[in-house]
Write a protein that holds these residues in place. Structure first.
Motif, PDB file in Angstrom:
ATOM      1  N   ASP A 173      11.325 -10.433  -4.855  1.00 28.27           N
ATOM      2  CA  ASP A 173      11.695 -11.666  -4.055  1.00 28.27           C
ATOM      3  C   ASP A 173      12.139 -11.413  -2.594  1.00 28.27           C
ATOM      4  OD1 ASP A 173      11.478 -13.406  -6.168  1.00 28.27           O
ATOM      5  OD2 ASP A 173      13.530 -13.203  -6.775  1.00 28.27           O
ATOM      6  N   LEU A 174      11.989 -10.250  -2.215  1.00 33.69           N
ATOM      7  CA  LEU A 174      12.299  -9.705  -0.786  1.00 33.69           C
ATOM      8  C   LEU A 174      10.939 -10.086   0.061  1.00 33.69           C
ATOM      9  CD1 LEU A 174      14.300  -6.451  -1.001  1.00 33.69           C
ATOM     10  CD2 LEU A 174      15.114  -8.654  -0.825  1.00 33.69           C
ATOM     11  N   TRP A 175       9.971 -10.432  -0.517  1.00 29.63           N
ATOM     12  CA  TRP A 175       8.657 -10.428   0.122  1.00 29.63           C
ATOM     13  C   TRP A 175       8.216 -11.918   0.497  1.00 29.63           C
ATOM     14  CZ3 TRP A 175       4.598  -7.024   1.058  1.00 29.63           C
ATOM     15  CH2 TRP A 175       4.849  -5.600   0.784  1.00 29.63           C
ATOM     16  N   ASP A 176       7.632 -12.074   1.370  1.00 31.11           N
ATOM     17  CA  ASP A 176       7.076 -13.352   1.965  1.00 31.11           C
ATOM     18  C   ASP A 176       5.890 -13.810   0.878  1.00 31.11           C
ATOM     19  OD1 ASP A 176       6.697 -15.427   4.130  1.00 31.11           O
ATOM     20  OD2 ASP A 176       4.686 -14.586   3.758  1.00 31.11           O
ATOM     21  N   ASP A 177       5.602 -15.101   0.559  1.00 34.45           N
ATOM     22  CA  ASP A 177       4.627 -15.330  -0.184  1.00 34.45           C
ATOM     23  C   ASP A 177       3.207 -14.794   0.338  1.00 34.45           C
ATOM     24  OD1 ASP A 177       6.284 -16.832  -1.907  1.00 34.45           O
ATOM     25  OD2 ASP A 177       5.947 -18.759  -0.964  1.00 34.45           O
ATOM     26  N   ASP A 178       3.046 -14.659   1.423  1.00 35.29           N
ATOM     27  CA  ASP A 178       1.716 -14.287   2.092  1.00 35.29           C
ATOM     28  C   ASP A 178       1.838 -12.648   2.392  1.00 35.29           C
ATOM     29  OD1 ASP A 178       0.269 -16.741   1.790  1.00 35.29           O
ATOM     30  OD2 ASP A 178       1.296 -17.557   3.417  1.00 35.29           O
ATOM     31  N   GLY A 179       2.811 -11.921   2.165  1.00 35.06           N
ATOM     32  CA  GLY A 179       3.059 -10.422   2.661  1.00 35.06           C
ATOM     33  C   GLY A 179       1.749  -9.698   2.395  1.00 35.06           C
ATOM     34  N   VAL A 180       1.824  -8.808   2.818  1.00 39.37           N
ATOM     35  CA  VAL A 180       0.498  -7.677   2.825  1.00 39.37           C
ATOM     36  C   VAL A 180       1.109  -6.352   2.659  1.00 39.37           C
ATOM     37  CG1 VAL A 180      -1.663  -6.629   3.770  1.00 39.37           C
ATOM     38  CG2 VAL A 180      -1.102  -9.131   3.965  1.00 39.37           C
ATOM     39  N   PHE A 181       0.728  -5.721   1.580  1.00 35.16           N
ATOM     40  CA  PHE A 181       0.981  -4.260   1.007  1.00 35.16           C
ATOM     41  C   PHE A 181      -0.062  -3.359   1.208  1.00 35.16           C
ATOM     42  CE2 PHE A 181       4.224  -2.267  -2.403  1.00 35.16           C
ATOM     43  CZ  PHE A 181       4.528  -1.557  -1.485  1.00 35.16           C
ATOM     44  N   GLU A 182      -0.137  -2.235   2.121  1.00 34.94           N
ATOM     45  CA  GLU A 182      -1.104  -1.630   2.123  1.00 34.94           C
ATOM     46  C   GLU A 182      -0.909  -0.110   1.953  1.00 34.94           C
ATOM     47  OE1 GLU A 182      -4.200  -3.033   5.692  1.00 34.94           O
ATOM     48  OE2 GLU A 182      -2.066  -2.843   6.457  1.00 34.94           O
ATOM     49  N   ALA A 229      -4.387   5.783  -0.502  1.00 34.54           N
ATOM     50  CA  ALA A 229      -4.508   5.405  -1.958  1.00 34.54           C
ATOM     51  C   ALA A 229      -5.685   6.231  -2.493  1.00 34.54           C
ATOM     52  CB  ALA A 229      -4.749   3.909  -2.257  1.00 34.54           C
ATOM     53  N   PRO A 230      -5.570   7.035  -3.605  1.00 37.72           N
ATOM     54  CA  PRO A 230      -6.655   7.596  -4.161  1.00 37.72           C
ATOM     55  C   PRO A 230      -7.944   6.648  -4.844  1.00 37.72           C
ATOM     56  CG  PRO A 230      -4.922   7.659  -5.723  1.00 37.72           C
ATOM     57  CD  PRO A 230      -4.370   6.932  -4.541  1.00 37.72           C
ATOM     58  N   PRO A 231      -8.909   6.992  -5.077  1.00 36.47           N
ATOM     59  CA  PRO A 231      -9.979   6.316  -5.808  1.00 36.47           C
ATOM     60  C   PRO A 231      -9.446   5.686  -7.140  1.00 36.47           C
ATOM     61  CG  PRO A 231     -10.926   8.273  -5.107  1.00 36.47           C
ATOM     62  CD  PRO A 231      -9.471   8.485  -4.965  1.00 36.47           C
ATOM     63  N   GLY A 232      -9.716   4.221  -7.120  1.00 35.74           N
ATOM     64  CA  GLY A 232      -9.170   3.531  -8.391  1.00 35.74           C
ATOM     65  C   GLY A 232      -7.756   2.716  -8.258  1.00 35.74           C
ATOM     66  N   TRP A 233      -6.962   3.290  -7.133  1.00 33.60           N
ATOM     67  CA  TRP A 233      -5.780   2.397  -6.729  1.00 33.60           C
ATOM     68  C   TRP A 233      -5.967   1.629  -5.794  1.00 33.60           C
ATOM     69  CZ3 TRP A 233      -0.558   4.763  -7.661  1.00 33.60           C
ATOM     70  CH2 TRP A 233      -0.509   5.794  -8.690  1.00 33.60           C
ATOM     71  N   PRO A 234      -5.396   0.657  -5.553  1.00 33.21           N
ATOM     72  CA  PRO A 234      -5.668  -0.534  -4.494  1.00 33.21           C
ATOM     73  C   PRO A 234      -5.154  -0.173  -3.215  1.00 33.21           C
ATOM     74  CG  PRO A 234      -3.637  -1.047  -5.763  1.00 33.21           C
ATOM     75  CD  PRO A 234      -4.166   0.122  -6.432  1.00 33.21           C
ATOM     76  N   ARG A 235      -5.934  -0.352  -2.140  1.00 40.03           N
ATOM     77  CA  ARG A 235      -5.632   0.016  -0.819  1.00 40.03           C
ATOM     78  C   ARG A 235      -4.876  -1.243  -0.078  1.00 40.03           C
ATOM     79  NH1 ARG A 235      -8.217   4.523   1.188  1.00 40.03           N
ATOM     80  NH2 ARG A 235      -7.885   3.632   3.428  1.00 40.03           N
ATOM     81  N   ARG A 236      -5.111  -2.346  -0.298  1.00 34.80           N
ATOM     82  CA  ARG A 236      -4.397  -3.645   0.086  1.00 34.80           C
ATOM     83  C   ARG A 236      -3.936  -4.693  -1.056  1.00 34.80           C
ATOM     84  NH1 ARG A 236      -4.781  -5.797   5.298  1.00 34.80           N
ATOM     85  NH2 ARG A 236      -4.746  -8.155   5.426  1.00 34.80           N
ATOM     86  N   LEU A 237      -2.937  -5.024  -0.937  1.00 42.89           N
ATOM     87  CA  LEU A 237      -2.409  -6.058  -1.920  1.00 42.89           C
ATOM     88  C   LEU A 237      -2.110  -7.628  -1.045  1.00 42.89           C
ATOM     89  CD1 LEU A 237       0.087  -4.283  -4.050  1.00 42.89           C
ATOM     90  CD2 LEU A 237      -2.385  -4.799  -4.358  1.00 42.89           C
ATOM     91  N   GLU A 238      -2.641  -8.580  -1.304  1.00 40.91           N
ATOM     92  CA  GLU A 238      -2.373  -9.711  -0.393  1.00 40.91           C
ATOM     93  C   GLU A 238      -1.570 -10.765  -1.209  1.00 40.91           C
ATOM     94  OE1 GLU A 238      -5.848 -11.296   1.562  1.00 40.91           O
ATOM     95  OE2 GLU A 238      -6.189  -9.102   2.213  1.00 40.91           O
ATOM     96  N   GLY A 239      -0.355 -10.920  -0.901  1.00 45.54           N
ATOM     97  CA  GLY A 239       0.481 -12.045  -1.339  1.00 45.54           C
ATOM     98  C   GLY A 239       1.577 -11.475  -2.253  1.00 45.54           C
ATOM     99  N   LYS A 240       2.603 -12.128  -2.405  1.00 43.91           N
ATOM    100  CA  LYS A 240       3.782 -11.883  -3.491  1.00 43.91           C
ATOM    101  C   LYS A 240       3.546 -11.612  -4.671  1.00 43.91           C
ATOM    102  CE  LYS A 240       8.233 -13.491  -2.928  1.00 43.91           C
ATOM    103  NZ  LYS A 240       9.320 -14.522  -3.153  1.00 43.91           N
ATOM    104  N   ALA A 241       2.439 -12.551  -5.140  1.00 44.51           N
ATOM    105  CA  ALA A 241       2.101 -12.257  -6.708  1.00 44.51           C
ATOM    106  C   ALA A 241       1.191 -10.961  -6.958  1.00 44.51           C
ATOM    107  CB  ALA A 241       1.096 -13.482  -6.950  1.00 44.51           C
ATOM    108  N   ALA A 242       0.472 -10.637  -5.984  1.00 44.97           N
ATOM    109  CA  ALA A 242      -0.249  -9.443  -6.031  1.00 44.97           C
ATOM    110  C   ALA A 242       0.759  -8.261  -5.881  1.00 44.97           C
ATOM    111  CB  ALA A 242      -1.296  -9.177  -5.183  1.00 44.97           C
ATOM    112  N   VAL A 243       1.602  -8.398  -5.087  1.00 48.55           N
ATOM    113  CA  VAL A 243       2.807  -7.336  -5.174  1.00 48.55           C
ATOM    114  C   VAL A 243       3.558  -7.155  -6.488  1.00 48.55           C
ATOM    115  CG1 VAL A 243       4.786  -6.654  -4.205  1.00 48.55           C
ATOM    116  CG2 VAL A 243       3.045  -7.337  -2.670  1.00 48.55           C
TER     117      VAL A 243
END
Length: 143
Positions: free
Chosen positions: A28-37, A41-55
């Motif tokens: 809930d501390l995240w903006d709806d359009d926040g980006v988490f990079e 990240a090792p292979p198979g792990w995400p390098r970029r998440l876009e949006g609060k729902a993805a986080v």
């Protein structure tokens, strides 16, 4: 208690939520359009998440895999941009599946706009995790 809106205080509040295993409140501390990079990240792990729902989806299983117990050595550096901080810290605890100790060093660059996290670049060392999968909370089978 009201949620802090200044970057350093918001970040500290977020760490307390992680220690309390309150992932929904942390998200809930995240903006709806926040980006988490994750630049390392090792292979198979995400390098970029876009949006609060993805986080939220990414973090949902975190406490089932990593039991965070403390964030010693926390240093928060302010930058020329009042909305951006650079954080140095360690996260310590244990891996839930194996009981092995968890000790990770992090550097993060975090931007807060209007009291919400809008960008979080997390520089952590995937080589410090056991390679047996006990710390991999990104596995689809765990969701």
């Amino acid at each position: 208690m009201t949620t802090p809106t200044q970057p350093a205080e918001l970040y500290r509040h977020g760490l307390r939520l992680l220690l309390d295993k309150d992932i929904p409140a942390w998200v809930d501390l995240w903006d709806d359009d926040g980006v988490f990079e994750f630049p390392f990240a090792p292979p198979g792990w995400p390098r970029r998440l876009e949006g609060k729902a993805a986080v939220a989806d990414y973090m949902r299983g975190y406490p089932d895999h990593i039991d965070l117990q403390d964030f010693p050595d926390l240093k928060i550096h302010r930058t020329d941009d009042p909305g951006t901080i650079v954080v140095e810290m360690r996260g310590v605890g244990r891996l839930v599946k194996s009981g092995a100790p968890y000790d990770m060093t992090y550097i993060a660059v975090v931007t807060v706009t209007d009291g919400r996290i809008t960008h979080y670049r997390d520089y952590w060392n995937p080589l410090a995790l056991p390679q047996d999968g006990t710390a991999d909370f990104t596995e689809a089978g765990d969701r």
